[in-house]
Design an enzyme around this catalytic site. Structure first.
Site, short mmCIF file in Angstrom:
data_model
loop_
_atom_site.label_atom_id
_atom_site.label_comp_id
_atom_site.label_asym_id
_atom_site.label_seq_id
_atom_site.Cartn_x
_atom_site.Cartn_y
_atom_site.Cartn_z
N LYS A 67 0.85 -1.20 0.00
CA LYS A 67 0.00 0.00 0.00
C LYS A 67 0.88 1.23 0.00
O LYS A 67 1.85 1.32 0.76
CB LYS A 67 -0.87 0.00 1.27
N LYS A 91 4.87 2.63 8.49
CA LYS A 91 3.70 3.44 8.82
C LYS A 91 2.46 2.57 9.05
O LYS A 91 1.75 2.73 10.03
CB LYS A 91 3.45 4.40 7.65
N LYS A 103 5.27 1.98 -2.91
CA LYS A 103 5.21 3.39 -3.35
C LYS A 103 5.49 3.45 -4.83
O LYS A 103 6.21 2.60 -5.38
CB LYS A 103 6.28 4.20 -2.62
N THR A 187 -4.90 12.87 6.06
CA THR A 187 -3.50 12.97 6.48
C THR A 187 -3.37 14.08 7.51
O THR A 187 -2.78 13.90 8.58
CB THR A 187 -2.59 13.25 5.26
N ASN A 218 -1.82 19.11 -0.56
CA ASN A 218 -2.80 18.14 -0.06
C ASN A 218 -2.90 18.14 1.46
O ASN A 218 -3.98 18.21 2.02
CB ASN A 218 -2.41 16.72 -0.48
N SER A 358 -7.34 5.42 3.82
CA SER A 358 -7.25 4.61 2.60
C SER A 358 -7.66 3.17 2.91
O SER A 358 -8.38 2.53 2.16
CB SER A 358 -5.81 4.59 2.08
#
Ligand code: GLU
Length: 421
Positions: A67, A91, A103, A187, A218, A358
């Site tokens: 992820k 994380k 990523k 976030t 963002n 997510s």
């Protein structure tokens, strides 16, 4: 200065040593499980053909499918994507969600592409990676300069390739096509929950605290607005071109409206509406590096990696650093902040709200459910507060800073899964 991946790895190794984890764990985590590199041909609007270089790094899937976001940036490179994938593994483990770390990125200045070119590039990237991504394999999401529209193209293209509607292949989608309420601000919201816990522990009142925010994208634009609502005074904001500092405070809603309109806060008039107290009289333009060392209580890093280093860590005046970006503080910078007693809420904890929501989006897609905004917020808060509590107690147990504590907390969870014990 170490390259980003070597730097991130060195921090993980340091924590593994402090926590006395078996060498086998680091031997496995030291390299990603797989690396994909693609060259994407795109027919540009002027008829020429351009090739864009793209990456997807799958770091570790012991905890669940890989992820992590996809970044569009002119300086994207394999070393950076590897580092970001490693941080994703850590994380997801800190917030205890059943996902691994991955990523992606494309080396591109997306602001110079038309929407049509951007879509063609995104669809090309998705087609080339379709065999290795998927709702049970690897689930991309937004990151720097990618958004819900980009995610909708990935969803559509992947579904076409596999011949099956697959909303769970990507998160951060628009709400109408399976995105989760609360994802866009997640976030920042997660970072605010963690910060408020820390402020509470320190016995402080948000109303007496000032904040400087580096990065107004963002994460940064949302965090400035959320903190303002909580009563903190925002004294500086910046974007990639530079920023504004105002002693009497900035209204982040107005500042963001101006940034969207003019492309950068640097283009906003000093005496404009955005500075709501003295009509801009006490405001001045600052460079990005100046913003980092302004007098304030809390410095929010929500731009890119490698911002706080040995070059400026001694001059930071904030007492708390909230890392909404990934890897904004390098190893030397981190050691200096720790020695100076500056509390760092590290990236893998502070910005984990994004991947947490997510995960909620993916669960909703897989189960065909739709959760209310309140339900998402309550679950997110629960996850963040629990993770913060755990990291705090590890930091007391080992007498280490919050970054090492967060990494130890992640490694504790990962060890049995990675080693199969
Ligand atoms: N790009 C975000 C991060 O770095 C979100 C990742 C995700 O939602 O998968 O955490």
């Amino acid at each position: 200065m170490l390259p980003f991946y070597e730097n991130a790895l060195a921090l993980v190794k340091k924590a593994a040593k402090t926590g006395n984890f078996p060498q086998d764990l680091m031997t496995i985590l030291e390299e990603p499980q797989s690396i994909h590199s693609v060259n994407i041909p795109v027919r540009m609007d002027n008829g020429s053909l351009r090739i864009f270089r793209g990456f997807r790094v799958q770091h570790n899937n012991a905890a669940g499918p890989y992820k992590g976001g996809i970044r569009y940036h002119p300086e994207v490179n394999m070393n950076e994507v590897k580092a970001l994938a490693l941080l994703m593994t850590m994380k997801c483990a800190v917030v205890n969600i059943p996902l691994g770390g991955g990523k992606g990125g494309i080396e591109v200045d997306s602001r110079k592409l038309s929407k049509k070119e951007l879509e063609a590039m995104t669809r090309g990237y998705t087609r080339m990676l379709a065999p290795v991504i998927g709702p049970d394999k690897d689930i991309p999401a937004p990151d720097v300069y990618t958004d819900s529209t980009v995610m909708s193209w990935i969803y559509d293209e992947y579904s076409r390739v596999v011949g099956k509607d697959s909303p769970g292949v990507v998160t951060g989608k628009p709400i109408e096509i399976g995105g989760s309420l609360g994802r866009a601000s997640a976030t920042a919201q997660g970072g605010v929950y963690v910060l408020l816990e820390l402020v509470k522990k320190l016995g402080k009142n948000p109303k007496d605290m000032t904040v400087a925010v580096q990065g107004f994208g963002n994460a940064g634009s949302f965090v400035a607005k959320l903190l303002y609502k909580e009563g903190f005074k925002i004294v500086a904001v910046s974007d990639s071109k530079g920023g504004m500092a105002c002693l009497s405070g900035i209204d982040p809603v107005k500042a963001h409206t101006c940034k969207i309109d003019k492309q950068s806060v640097m283009e906003c008039e000093i005496a404009s509406e955005m500075f709501h107290v003295h009509g801009g009289a006490d405001c001045r333009k600052v460079s990005n590096s100046e913003l980092l060392t302004l007098p304030c209580d809390i410095l929010v890093l929500s731009a890119l990696e490698n911002q706080v280093t040995s070059a400026n860590a001694e001059s930071i005046q904030a007492k708390i650093v909230l890392e909404l970006a990934n890897g904004p503080t390098n190893m030397e910078g981190d050691a200096i902040l720790e020695r100076r007693g500056i509390l760092v809420l590290p990236d893998i904890l502070a910005n984990a709200g994004g991947v947490t929501v997510s995960y909620f989006e993916w669960v909703q897609n897989m189960k065909g459910e739709k959760w209310s905004e309140e339900a998402v917020a309550a679950k997110l808060k629960g996850k963040m507060v629990e993770a913060m509590g755990e990291v705090w107690s590890v930091s007391e147990q080992y007498k280490v800073g919050l970054r090492q504590a967060a990494l130890i907390s992640a490694l504790r969870r990962l060890a049995p899964m990675v080693l199969g014990t």
